[in-house]
Write an enzyme that holds these catalytic residues in place. Structure first.
Site, PDB file in Angstrom:
ATOM      1  N   TYR A  31      15.951  30.657   3.882  1.00 27.02           N
ATOM      2  CA  TYR A  31      14.853  31.460   4.416  1.00 27.02           C
ATOM      3  C   TYR A  31      15.023  31.758   5.909  1.00 27.02           C
ATOM      4  CZ  TYR A  31      12.162  30.488   0.156  1.00 27.02           C
ATOM      5  OH  TYR A  31      11.725  30.405  -1.144  1.00 27.02           O
TER       6      TYR A  31
ATOM      7  N   HIS B  71      -5.740  -6.690  13.299  1.00 25.80           N
ATOM      8  CA  HIS B  71      -4.503  -5.910  13.213  1.00 25.80           C
ATOM      9  C   HIS B  71      -4.032  -5.567  14.612  1.00 25.80           C
ATOM     10  CE1 HIS B  71      -1.441  -3.695  11.170  1.00 25.80           C
ATOM     11  NE2 HIS B  71      -1.787  -2.527  11.690  1.00 25.80           N
TER      12      HIS B  71
ATOM     13  N   ARG C 251       1.274 -10.672   7.276  1.00 26.38           N
ATOM     14  CA  ARG C 251       1.205  -9.503   6.393  1.00 26.38           C
ATOM     15  C   ARG C 251       2.395  -8.560   6.657  1.00 26.38           C
ATOM     16  NH1 ARG C 251      -3.606  -9.277   9.089  1.00 26.38           N
ATOM     17  NH2 ARG C 251      -2.979  -7.240   9.909  1.00 26.38           N
TER      18      ARG C 251
ATOM     19  N   ARG D 201     -10.548   1.082  15.559  1.00 26.05           N
ATOM     20  CA  ARG D 201     -10.277   1.859  14.364  1.00 26.05           C
ATOM     21  C   ARG D 201     -11.152   1.408  13.207  1.00 26.05           C
ATOM     22  NH1 ARG D 201      -4.395   1.817  11.422  1.00 26.05           N
ATOM     23  NH2 ARG D 201      -5.139  -0.295  10.967  1.00 26.05           N
TER      24      ARG D 201
ATOM     25  N   LYS E 169       0.836  -1.201   0.000  1.00 25.43           N
ATOM     26  CA  LYS E 169       0.000   0.000   0.000  1.00 25.43           C
ATOM     27  C   LYS E 169       0.871   1.251   0.000  1.00 25.43           C
ATOM     28  CE  LYS E 169      -0.327   0.080   5.053  1.00 25.43           C
ATOM     29  NZ  LYS E 169      -1.203   0.189   6.228  1.00 25.43           N
TER      30      LYS E 169
ATOM     31  N   CYS F 265      14.301  23.873   2.040  1.00 24.35           N
ATOM     32  CA  CYS F 265      13.326  24.547   1.178  1.00 24.35           C
ATOM     33  C   CYS F 265      12.499  23.506   0.414  1.00 24.35           C
ATOM     34  CB  CYS F 265      14.052  25.462   0.200  1.00 24.35           C
ATOM     35  SG  CYS F 265      15.154  26.663   0.986  1.00 24.35           S
ATOM     36  N   MET F 266      11.556  23.991  -0.369  1.00 16.52           N
ATOM     37  CA  MET F 266      10.735  23.062  -1.142  1.00 16.52           C
ATOM     38  C   MET F 266      11.579  22.232  -2.105  1.00 16.52           C
ATOM     39  SD  MET F 266       7.465  23.815  -3.614  1.00 16.52           S
ATOM     40  CE  MET F 266       6.475  24.478  -2.265  1.00 16.52           C
ATOM     41  N   ASP F 267      12.589  22.860  -2.703  1.00 13.76           N
ATOM     42  CA  ASP F 267      13.323  22.209  -3.784  1.00 13.76           C
ATOM     43  C   ASP F 267      14.810  22.043  -3.524  1.00 13.76           C
ATOM     44  OD1 ASP F 267      10.935  22.410  -5.516  1.00 13.76           O
ATOM     45  OD2 ASP F 267      11.386  24.557  -5.469  1.00 13.76           O
TER      46      ASP F 267
END
Length: 384
Positions: free
Chosen positions: A265, A165, A221, A136, A38, A313-315
């Protein structure tokens, strides 16, 4: 194509196979293995990992949502696929069409599934999920027998499995885990008393499969440990597993900064030395590399640690390479994994990011190209 990549994850499919076989040796030949793939195979890639796990001896795959299962079917994977999460009644036709095995927990879905199965002239295998203590998802023990009686009256549905589970199988103290197993066993006994014995019975995630032999039943599992990551922060794996993922990038700029230079930043890092050599690395939280690693994480360059300076940073990130000899543009950078004798495990990233290793790899976003290796060779590339 490798020369064009900026930030990518290399997935060792031989490590996936090694880990599947390690579980097989641990649980024996009479226990089936569901390989849990998953969330894009915990960030490693659903399809490639699924195939590698099946080739190594897993009998079935498990996902959380219908769309993940359909993705596997579209890739021509024919093994049974369990959908462990909630499936809405509107998805009944999809389940039938793609020959999936859903977790059954509501009569609304059961009736819809029965109608679609009958119309298609097929029988659909289902697994009942039992909530034994997580509060759950799943049927509570008191609901199981009435639910089975109602489902048995519906044509086109096969009660193929039952599962629960574990909430605390990763703890040193297994008291609650054993309480859950006792509740689950009581449910199995009650089912037997009304003439229902499920072909497949499973409870063990990675941690339980390692630490609780009584949880094996006839299927397990494994999820996180399938990828070579420790399922517990309280104990070490009871057999060897190999991490499959290495997150890599490149040096894309080098700078010599004087004392007093602010980096990134909000000016959270200001150089103190007369001269600091820094490297720019094109990886950031837009790739899934956690921003909380600002000023505390590190990467590997030339097999040595280079500290992150300033904000992630983002990138991009900026790292200190003052102590590393002869760094050049496009030198390899490792953010997670091994480089030479040095290692930054996902568990270390998780500790610094105040999370768990599951999130470290699952957080890797689609623009991080997945490059798959087998037998030391690149066998496929999954790219935008």
């Amino acid at each position: 194509m490798l020369d064009t990549l900026l930030t990518w994850a290399e997935i060792d499919l031989d490590a996936i196979a090694f880990n599947v076989r390690a579980f097989r040796r641990h649980v024996g030949d009479n226990v089936e293995i569901f390989a849990v793939v998953k969330a894009n195979g915990y960030g490693h890639g659903t399809i490639a990992v699924g195939r590698a796990a099946l080739d190594a001896g897993a009998a079935r795959l498990a996902v959380h949502r219908t769309l993940e299962a359909v993705q596997l079917r579209r890739a021509a994977i024919e093994a049974p696929i369990l959908i462990m999460g909630y499936t809405p009644a509107a998805d009944a036709e999809t389940v039938v069409t793609w020959r999936l095995t859903p977790a059954l927990t509501t009569l609304e879905f059961a009736r819809a599934l029965s109608a679609k199965a009958v119309a298609a002239g097929v029988t659909v295998p289902v697994h009942l999920q039992i909530d034994t203590g997580m509060n759950r998802f799943g049927l509570y023990p008191s609901e199981v027998i009435p639910f089975i009686e109602a489902v048995r009256a519906l044509p086109g549905i096969l009660l193929d499995g039952i599962f629960t589970h574990m909430a605390t199988a990763d703890w040193q103290d297994q008291t609650h885990a054993r309480q859950q197993l006792a509740v689950f066993q009581d449910v199995l006994t009650a089912c037997h008393q009304i003439g229902v014995d499920f072909p497949l019975v499973h409870a063990a995630n990675s941690a339980a499969a390692m630490s609780l032999p009584e949880s094996h039943f006839n299927a397990i599992r494994p999820g996180i440990a399938l990828y070579g990551l420790n399922p517990s922060d309280q104990w070490q794996p009871v057999f060897d597993i190999k991490p499959a993922l290495t997150l890599k990038s490149r040096v894309c700029r080098l700078s010599q900064l004087p004392a007093g230079a602010a980096i990134s930043y909000s000016r959270t890092f200001i150089t103190q030395k007369p001269q600091t050599t820094v490297a720019l690395v094109p990886a950031g939280y837009g790739d899934g590399y956690h921003r909380i690693l600002s000023n505390q994480g590190s990467v590997l360059i030339h097999g040595q640690r280079a500290a992150i300076l300033g904000r992630v940073c983002m990138d991009q990130i900026v790292v200190d390479v003052s102590h590393i000899h002869d760094v050049k543009i496009e030198d390899e950078v490792v953010l997670i994994g091994r480089q030479g004798q040095a290692w930054i495990p996902a568990e270390e990233i998780a500790q610094k990011a105040q999370t768990i290793n599951y999130e470290v790899t699952t957080a890797l976003l689609p623009r991080v190209v997945r490059l798959y290796r087998q037998g030391g060779e690149i066998v496929s590339i999954d790219s935008l």
